[in-house]
Scaffold this motif. Structure first.
Motif, PDB file in Angstrom:
ATOM      1  N   PHE A  54       0.863  -1.187   0.000  1.00  0.00           N
ATOM      2  CA  PHE A  54       0.000   0.000   0.000  1.00  0.00           C
ATOM      3  C   PHE A  54       0.896   1.233   0.000  1.00  0.00           C
ATOM      4  N   MET A  55       0.455   2.280  -0.686  1.00  0.00           N
ATOM      5  CA  MET A  55       1.171   3.548  -0.614  1.00  0.00           C
ATOM      6  C   MET A  55       1.067   4.074   0.821  1.00  0.00           C
ATOM      7  N   GLY A  56       2.151   4.569   1.373  1.00  0.00           N
ATOM      8  CA  GLY A  56       2.097   5.162   2.713  1.00  0.00           C
ATOM      9  C   GLY A  56       1.706   4.143   3.772  1.00  0.00           C
ATOM     10  N   ASN A 108      -3.911   2.481   6.622  1.00  0.00           N
ATOM     11  CA  ASN A 108      -5.055   3.042   7.356  1.00  0.00           C
ATOM     12  C   ASN A 108      -5.413   4.458   6.920  1.00  0.00           C
ATOM     13  N   PHE A 109      -4.657   5.006   5.990  1.00  0.00           N
ATOM     14  CA  PHE A 109      -4.942   6.344   5.469  1.00  0.00           C
ATOM     15  C   PHE A 109      -5.352   6.195   4.013  1.00  0.00           C
ATOM     16  N   SER A 110      -6.645   6.247   3.765  1.00  0.00           N
ATOM     17  CA  SER A 110      -7.142   6.207   2.397  1.00  0.00           C
ATOM     18  C   SER A 110      -6.759   4.915   1.665  1.00  0.00           C
ATOM     19  N   MET A 165       0.043  13.740  -6.855  1.00  0.00           N
ATOM     20  CA  MET A 165       0.796  13.236  -5.694  1.00  0.00           C
ATOM     21  C   MET A 165       1.053  14.394  -4.737  1.00  0.00           C
ATOM     22  N   SER A 166      -0.030  15.033  -4.302  1.00  0.00           N
ATOM     23  CA  SER A 166       0.150  16.157  -3.381  1.00  0.00           C
ATOM     24  C   SER A 166      -0.775  16.014  -2.183  1.00  0.00           C
ATOM     25  N   ILE A 167      -0.362  16.675  -1.116  1.00  0.00           N
ATOM     26  CA  ILE A 167      -1.150  16.676   0.111  1.00  0.00           C
ATOM     27  C   ILE A 167      -1.126  18.109   0.633  1.00  0.00           C
ATOM     28  N   ILE A 207       4.597   4.474   7.146  1.00  0.00           N
ATOM     29  CA  ILE A 207       4.524   5.920   7.405  1.00  0.00           C
ATOM     30  C   ILE A 207       3.668   6.550   6.309  1.00  0.00           C
ATOM     31  N   SER A 208       2.603   7.207   6.734  1.00  0.00           N
ATOM     32  CA  SER A 208       1.672   7.794   5.774  1.00  0.00           C
ATOM     33  C   SER A 208       2.176   9.139   5.259  1.00  0.00           C
ATOM     34  N   SER A 209       1.684   9.519   4.072  1.00  0.00           N
ATOM     35  CA  SER A 209       1.958  10.876   3.573  1.00  0.00           C
ATOM     36  C   SER A 209       1.378  11.896   4.551  1.00  0.00           C
ATOM     37  N   ALA A 210       0.292  11.528   5.246  1.00  0.00           N
ATOM     38  CA  ALA A 210      -0.310  12.453   6.222  1.00  0.00           C
ATOM     39  C   ALA A 210       0.654  12.700   7.380  1.00  0.00           C
TER      40      ALA A 210
HETATM   41  C1  LIG Z   1      -5.153   6.749  -2.301  1.00  0.00           C
HETATM   42  S1  LIG Z   1      -4.221   7.899  -1.380  1.00  0.00           S
HETATM   43  C2  LIG Z   1      -3.304   6.790  -0.391  1.00  0.00           C
HETATM   44  C3  LIG Z   1      -2.616   7.473   0.772  1.00  0.00           C
HETATM   45  C4  LIG Z   1      -1.623   6.555   1.472  1.00  0.00           C
HETATM   46  N1  LIG Z   1      -2.295   5.377   2.026  1.00  0.00           N
HETATM   47  C5  LIG Z   1      -0.837   7.246   2.575  1.00  0.00           C
HETATM   48  O1  LIG Z   1      -0.857   6.796   3.718  1.00  0.00           O
HETATM   49  O2  LIG Z   1      -0.146   8.222   2.251  1.00  0.00           O
HETATM   50  C6  LIG Z   1      -3.008   8.426  -2.516  1.00  0.00           C
HETATM   51  C7  LIG Z   1      -2.732   9.916  -2.367  1.00  0.00           C
HETATM   52  O3  LIG Z   1      -1.932  10.158  -1.200  1.00  0.00           O
HETATM   53  C8  LIG Z   1      -1.135  11.308  -1.413  1.00  0.00           C
HETATM   54  N2  LIG Z   1       0.276  10.929  -1.276  1.00  0.00           N
HETATM   55  C9  LIG Z   1       0.773   9.697  -1.080  1.00  0.00           C
HETATM   56  N3  LIG Z   1       2.118   9.726  -1.005  1.00  0.00           N
HETATM   57  C10 LIG Z   1       2.484  11.025  -1.146  1.00  0.00           C
HETATM   58  C11 LIG Z   1       3.730  11.702  -1.165  1.00  0.00           C
HETATM   59  N4  LIG Z   1       4.881  11.045  -1.027  1.00  0.00           N
HETATM   60  N5  LIG Z   1       3.719  13.047  -1.330  1.00  0.00           N
HETATM   61  C12 LIG Z   1       2.567  13.715  -1.474  1.00  0.00           C
HETATM   62  N6  LIG Z   1       1.349  13.128  -1.475  1.00  0.00           N
HETATM   63  C13 LIG Z   1       1.315  11.800  -1.321  1.00  0.00           C
HETATM   64  C14 LIG Z   1      -1.427  11.803  -2.842  1.00  0.00           C
HETATM   65  O4  LIG Z   1      -2.465  12.750  -2.775  1.00  0.00           O
HETATM   66  C15 LIG Z   1      -1.912  10.526  -3.487  1.00  0.00           C
HETATM   67  O5  LIG Z   1      -2.695  10.768  -4.633  1.00  0.00           O
END
Ligand SMILES: C[S@@+](CC[C@H](N)C(=O)[O-])C[C@H]1O[C@@H](n2cnc3c(N)ncnc32)[C@H](O)[C@@H]1O
Length: 219
Positions: free
Chosen positions: A78-80, A83-85, A210-212, A108-111
């Motif tokens: 999973f990306m990040g 538990n986050f999205s 890919m932004s937060i 570690i989440s992007s959050a």
């Molecule tokens: C479906 S969500 C999943 C989030 C993921 N589970 C997490 O914990 O970060 C995917 C979105 O997370 C954000 N994201 C994930 N990794 C990121 C990063 N390294 N930098 C900025 N935004 C990120 C972006 O908005 C991306 O489109």
């Protein structure tokens, strides 16, 4: 055995040792292509890689479910953090792999990265994701409510109709102060990371998917 494993925000060094060990023991490693690319340098050459996309997801998950029942270790990246999205993907794994209880390993989440970059404590903030299909009106109202209560907000935008610019415009139209500082982080922890600093009233740019975004409400 099926593992659902968060691979962190991008930098391969931000992966716990336990997660690395699980990846090294894996027979099959799967996930969406972008995520597998992130994890590339941590993936052992020994595992079979099964890349997913929205079209082949169901069929590949069923296949991996069958492989796991033959005693193999199958790991979903999973990306990040999962538990986050990540809940839609987790539900699909449970359903189509026919495994109601995969072993979950957080990452570690992007959050969390954004909270760290912006120095915004989680306990004074809300986390929200608009990165989902369907109606987001209740979430939008919740965001306004939280900001009115003085909370900061860490938000995953929705490509491409509720990105930072639209979020800020919506908030300005709904009696939220246009002076609230806004931080936007693109591609955090990766070589092409970018950081933008603005306010709700001045957020007009366009940003990567890919932004937060962090709204620092309590400075
Ligand atoms: C479906 S969500 C999943 C989030 C993921 N589970 C997490 O914990 O970060 C995917 C979105 O997370 C954000 N994201 C994930 N990794 C990121 C990063 N390294 N930098 C900025 N935004 C990120 C972006 O908005 C991306 O489109």
């Amino acid at each position: 055995m099926i593992y659902a494993l968060g691979i962190g925000p991008g930098d391969p060094k931000l992966l716990p040792i336990k997660s690395l060990e699980i990846l090294q023991r894996a027979d099959v490693i799967s996930g969406f292509e972008t995520v597998l690319n992130y994890a590339k340098s941590n993936l052992p050459g020994t595992a079979e890689l099964i890349s997913l996309n929205y079209k082949n997801q169901k069929e590949k998950l069923e296949e991996i479910g069958t492989i796991s029942r033959s005693g193999k270790i199958c790991v979903f990246c999973f990306m990040g953090d999962l538990n986050f999205s990540g809940n839609d993907f987790l539900s699909n794994i449970k359903t189509y792999c026919d495994d109601p209880d995969p072993v979950k390993i957080p990452g570690i989440s992007s959050a969390q990265m954004a909270a760290t970059r912006a120095s915004v404590p989680f306990e004074e903030s809300i986390f929200m994701t608009f990165h989902k299909a369907g109606d987001i009106e209740n979430d939008k109202e919740f965001l306004i409510h939280a900001l009115k209560l003085g909370k900061s907000a860490i938000i995953i935008p929705r490509p491409w109709d509720f990105m930072p610019q639209e979020i800020c415009q919506y908030l300005a139209e709904n009696e939220i102060s246009t002076d609230i500082p806004v931080q936007i982080y693109e591609h955090m922890t990766l070589e092409n990371e970018k950081h933008y600093k603005t306010t709700i009233g001045k957020c007009t740019g366009s940003y990567s998917d890919m932004s937060i975004i962090v709204l620092q409400n309590n400075l």
